[in-house]
Design an enzyme around this catalytic site. Sequence first.
Site, PDB file in Angstrom:
ATOM      1  N   ARG A  58      -0.122   7.074   7.096  1.00 36.64           N
ATOM      2  CA  ARG A  58       0.054   7.354   5.674  1.00 36.64           C
ATOM      3  C   ARG A  58      -0.015   8.696   5.564  1.00 36.64           C
ATOM      4  O   ARG A  58      -0.077   9.488   4.321  1.00 36.64           O
ATOM      5  CB  ARG A  58      -0.713   6.227   5.026  1.00 36.64           C
ATOM      6  CG  ARG A  58      -0.890   4.509   4.655  1.00 36.64           C
ATOM      7  CD  ARG A  58      -0.874   4.012   3.834  1.00 36.64           C
ATOM      8  NE  ARG A  58      -0.672   2.299   4.563  1.00 36.64           N
ATOM      9  CZ  ARG A  58       0.328   1.878   4.039  1.00 36.64           C
ATOM     10  NH1 ARG A  58       1.376   1.931   3.450  1.00 36.64           N
ATOM     11  NH2 ARG A  58       0.104   0.411   4.873  1.00 36.64           N
ATOM     12  N   LYS A 101       0.940  -1.090  -0.149  1.00 36.61           N
ATOM     13  CA  LYS A 101       0.169   0.339  -0.435  1.00 36.61           C
ATOM     14  C   LYS A 101       1.013   1.193  -0.157  1.00 36.61           C
ATOM     15  O   LYS A 101       0.895   2.410  -0.425  1.00 36.61           O
ATOM     16  CB  LYS A 101      -0.924  -0.137   0.969  1.00 36.61           C
ATOM     17  CG  LYS A 101      -2.062  -1.351   1.276  1.00 36.61           C
ATOM     18  CD  LYS A 101      -2.898  -1.110   2.942  1.00 36.61           C
ATOM     19  CE  LYS A 101      -3.681  -2.446   2.405  1.00 36.61           C
ATOM     20  NZ  LYS A 101      -4.343  -2.153   3.930  1.00 36.61           N
ATOM     21  N   ASP A 152      14.643  -0.359   1.781  1.00 34.95           N
ATOM     22  CA  ASP A 152      15.256  -0.301   3.437  1.00 34.95           C
ATOM     23  C   ASP A 152      15.633  -2.179   2.876  1.00 34.95           C
ATOM     24  O   ASP A 152      17.014  -1.379   2.428  1.00 34.95           O
ATOM     25  CB  ASP A 152      13.978  -0.476   4.328  1.00 34.95           C
ATOM     26  CG  ASP A 152      14.233  -0.729   5.409  1.00 34.95           C
ATOM     27  OD1 ASP A 152      16.061  -1.092   5.857  1.00 34.95           O
ATOM     28  OD2 ASP A 152      13.621  -0.664   6.353  1.00 34.95           O
TER      29      ASP A 152
END
Length: 181
Positions: A167, A45, A105
């Site tokens: 978010r 997402k 990451d």
Amino acid sequence: MKNLYDDTKGVLISREEIAAIVKRLGKEISEDYADKSPVMVSILKGAFIFMADLVREVTVPCSIDFMCVSSYGNAATTSGRVKIIKDLDTNIEGKDVIIVEDILDSGVTLSHLIKMLSDRKPASIKICTLFDKPEGHKVDITPAYKGTDVPNEFIVGYGLDYAERYRNLPDVCILKPEIYA
């Protein structure tokens, strides 16, 4: 009333800085794909906001698709296991694919995705990441398009979350450790 910014150490990258980075990335992609029509694949997402802004900056014909994968769950670090929750709807055989990711990451999820998508015989696969956390890399992976490096901190906002929260912050902020510890 509690504000989402209260759980952060403050703004790391402002919405204005993000907009400038996205504009630059859109220009780079447009130049590199001047005679092509890439399929831009957003990793849900987290990358949905970035993807929406990025495709508006890309000036060449492109199509979009979405994948939903997970290697974090509600944890602060990757589990190392990649779970496909939603696969592509598009047949990518013979097509140029750009994987649009919010943050690189560990690289574990992206390396699994590249292997999986390569089996579908695309003409090419490149990675576009808004943020890169070089200190977090566990695999050797280099994006073709990179917005900016970020410190080895837990960041949220502009689509990036912790346990489905934050978010909607328009800026990117460093989350206070006590929130995810």
